[in-house]
Design an enzyme around this catalytic site. Sequence first.
Site, PDB file in Angstrom:
ATOM      1  CB  THR A 107     -45.830 -91.727 -32.924  1.00 54.13           C
ATOM      2  OG1 THR A 107     -44.560 -92.384 -33.077  1.00 54.13           O
ATOM      3  CG2 THR A 107     -46.532 -91.672 -34.279  1.00 54.13           C
ATOM      4  CE1 TYR A 108     -53.205 -89.485 -29.301  1.00 54.32           C
ATOM      5  CE2 TYR A 108     -52.303 -87.734 -27.940  1.00 54.32           C
ATOM      6  CZ  TYR A 108     -53.394 -88.423 -28.444  1.00 54.32           C
ATOM      7  OH  TYR A 108     -54.665 -88.022 -28.115  1.00 54.32           O
ATOM      8  CE  LYS A 165     -40.884 -94.359 -35.424  1.00 54.16           C
ATOM      9  NZ  LYS A 165     -40.985 -93.913 -34.018  1.00 54.16           N
ATOM     10  N   GLY A 181     -37.087 -94.652 -30.511  1.00 58.84           N
ATOM     11  CA  GLY A 181     -36.745 -95.076 -29.161  1.00 58.84           C
ATOM     12  C   GLY A 181     -36.194 -93.949 -28.306  1.00 58.84           C
TER      13      GLY A 181
END
Length: 212
Positions: free
Chosen positions: A16-17, A37, A111
């Site tokens: 995500t970063y 997402k 994941g």
Amino acid sequence: MQNFYIIGTDSGAGVTYVTCALLRDLAARGMDAMGYKPVACGDRKEAREIRTASGQENYRLEAINPVYLRTLAEPNVAAEFEHKSISLAELVQGYEQLASAHHIVLTDSCGGWETPLGAGVSVAHLAEAMALPVIIVANNRPGAASLVKLTADAIRSRGLKCHGVILNHISEEWSTASVTNAHVISELCNLPILAELIHGQDELDSCEILGF
């Protein structure tokens, strides 16, 4: 323009970063880019971060994150606890709707590659159904080369293209592995190292990484 599926080698790799850093740079360049997402467990913090990075604060969160499970666990377990099921078709449809409305969509994987979504269904099946080139994000630490190799081999076994690897230096400390991982991974996996983020770096050159 090209859409991408971004996946980590393991939990905490910083997918995500990295996705948000790319989205911020695309937005700064005036590109019509949106993050996706598919599944969030525990909370929607990452989905909100993606929305902010896309420069779309008022965008409907359900469009960015169609499946939200309050239980912090593997998606299949969280869904079972909440008496729900995760539909692969629904997740693909969510992506297609965003892709039809925006020039670029970056999917932040839920994941790692074999994270289970339901009985006999994993993230690998979702990525295969979306048929996008995959960017691998790895925590730049000892053992990263092996994790990247396993992930890259699994991606390629499903006929998908590995676009390259982003090394994310999560720890402030450096080791011999941190310094040499880029060279080892490049040779071991025959993949380009798209970027190496030092600890705390939150900017990426989307043009250099994505190719446009």
